[in-house]
Design a protein around this motif. Structure first.
Motif, PDB file in Angstrom:
ATOM      1  N   LEU A 109       0.812  -0.948  -0.439  1.00  0.00           N
ATOM      2  CA  LEU A 109       0.005   0.075   0.198  1.00  0.00           C
ATOM      3  C   LEU A 109       0.703   0.975  -0.312  1.00  0.00           C
ATOM      4  N   ILE A 133      -1.207  -0.955  -4.075  1.00  0.00           N
ATOM      5  CA  ILE A 133      -2.761  -0.730  -3.755  1.00  0.00           C
ATOM      6  C   ILE A 133      -2.318   1.246  -4.031  1.00  0.00           C
ATOM      7  N   THR A 145      -1.047   1.067 -10.283  1.00  0.00           N
ATOM      8  CA  THR A 145      -1.549  -0.211  -9.299  1.00  0.00           C
ATOM      9  C   THR A 145      -3.052  -0.644  -9.458  1.00  0.00           C
ATOM     10  N   ALA A 147      -5.375  -0.675  -7.543  1.00  0.00           N
ATOM     11  CA  ALA A 147      -6.307  -0.426  -7.802  1.00  0.00           C
ATOM     12  C   ALA A 147      -6.176   1.018  -6.916  1.00  0.00           C
ATOM     13  N   THR A 148      -7.103   1.847  -6.109  1.00  0.00           N
ATOM     14  CA  THR A 148      -7.107   2.840  -5.377  1.00  0.00           C
ATOM     15  C   THR A 148      -7.837   3.487  -4.815  1.00  0.00           C
ATOM     16  N   GLY A 296      -7.616  -1.350   2.227  1.00  0.00           N
ATOM     17  CA  GLY A 296      -6.728  -1.606   1.144  1.00  0.00           C
ATOM     18  C   GLY A 296      -5.712  -2.723   1.853  1.00  0.00           C
TER      19      GLY A 296
END
Length: 343
Positions: A109, A133, A145, A147-148, A296
């Protein structure tokens, strides 16, 4: 002859001892594998998750790190938290990611200081099967990435800008802007959002001064003091976050300008909400770092268990907090803010 016969007599005994030793080793190995496996780990290894924040001192990232550690522990995982030395320390974040990759974490993360500065390191992590992430800030492009989970920072800036413009009640704007760093994606997004919400553009004569602060209180106070040396004829101050708002407020108070100047900010920490309640600044835009950290860590745990990856951008929310609401702009008061703040 006697020696040779004794050696032959001992050979079966040696073989039996070797067989027993081998069997014991296999049993111990099997037991160790069974004891080492947990609900989220793989192959007897503890699930490890990395977190890379912009700094380790900003209360916002301290809160995020604590929340991530708590959620990881709840899921039987281990969190390794690293950071840059300051907001904008791209090299420090790259080094932190490289360290996590070498430790073979399952997921990373990251709150990227620079939207493009960590792209090659992120790509290497993903190539090695590590889920990556972004929290708080997007990469450029966001698809770098998996995902965010983040604040819509343009919207956060827009809310601050719209509020400060309305608070002028028709008076001509005279604005100071206290940003983060030149290469910070968040700083750029909040700056641009403020301009949209306030209704001006870069280069407008309404902007009487601008300075970068690294998102920290002491540099912000110094920057504000320096800007006030050039002109004290101001009525509005934009700040990138609450530590900066605190520094700006101190400099303005020292010049006896508190009643003339309206300050806005972004964060939503409990100290910041108390500052709004006390009148140190007029409003702040709350964001939700605990939600970012929780989602996350949960996503990495799910990936470890099922192989399922999250995708795309998820807005974790923004709420304007003020005890001096303006028409046409939804907000919550500081009592609500103190019930939902972080830190």
């Amino acid at each position: 002859m006697t020696h040779d016969r004794t050696a032959r007599d001992r050979t079966p005994q040696r073989r039996r001892r070797a067989a027993l030793l081998m069997a014991g080793t296999l049993l111990l190995g099997a037991a160790a594998c069974g004891e080492g496996r947990n609900s989220t780990g793989e192959g007897g290894h503890e699930l490890t998750i990395g977190l890379v924040t912009k700094t380790e001192t900003n209360p916002y990232f301290v809160t995020m790190s604590k929340a991530a550690a708590a959620v990881a522990k709840k899921n039987g995982a281990k969190l390794i938290a690293l950071s840059g030395r300051f907001d904008g320390d791209n090299e420090g974040q790259v080094a932190a990611m490289e360290s996590l990759i070498s430790r073979r974490v399952k997921g990373i993360l990251i709150t990227p200081s620079n939207g493009t500065g960590v792209l090659s390191t992120i790509a290497e992590a993903r190539r090695q099967g590590i889920l990556v992430i972004a929290l708080d800030s997007t990469t450029q492009p966001p698809s770098a990435t998996d995902a965010t989970y983040a604040t819509d920072n343009v919207q956060a800036g827009r809310l601050q800008g719209a509020y400060l413009r309305a608070a002028l009640a028709g008076r001509p704007p005279k604005v100071i802007m206290l940003d983060g760093t030149d290469d910070s994606t968040v700083s750029e997004q909040r700056h641009d959002g403020f301009l949209k919400g306030f209704g001006i553009t870069n280069g407008s004569p309404a902007i009487r001064g601008q300075a970068n602060t690294n998102g920290e209180r002491n540099p912000a106070q110094t920057a504000m003091e320096n800007l006030l040396e050039r002109t004290s004829d101001i009525n509005t101050v934009y700040t990138i976050n609450e530590p900066v708002a605190g520094g700006a407020s101190a400099a303005i108070a020292a010049r006896g300008l508190t009643r003339k100047v309206t300050i806005g900010s972004i964060d939503g920490g409990c100290d910041g909400i108390r500052d709004v309640k006390s009148g140190m600044y007029a409003a702040t835009v709350m964001q939700f770092p605990v939600t970012m950290a929780t989602r996350g860590v949960d996503a990495v745990v799910e990936y470890a268990r099922s192989g399922k990856k999250p995708h795309g951008f998820s807005d974790t929310g923004t709420v304007l907090i003020t005890d001096k609401p303006v028409d046409g702009l939804a907000s919550q008061n500081t009592d609500w803010g103190l019930k939902h703040c972080w830190g």
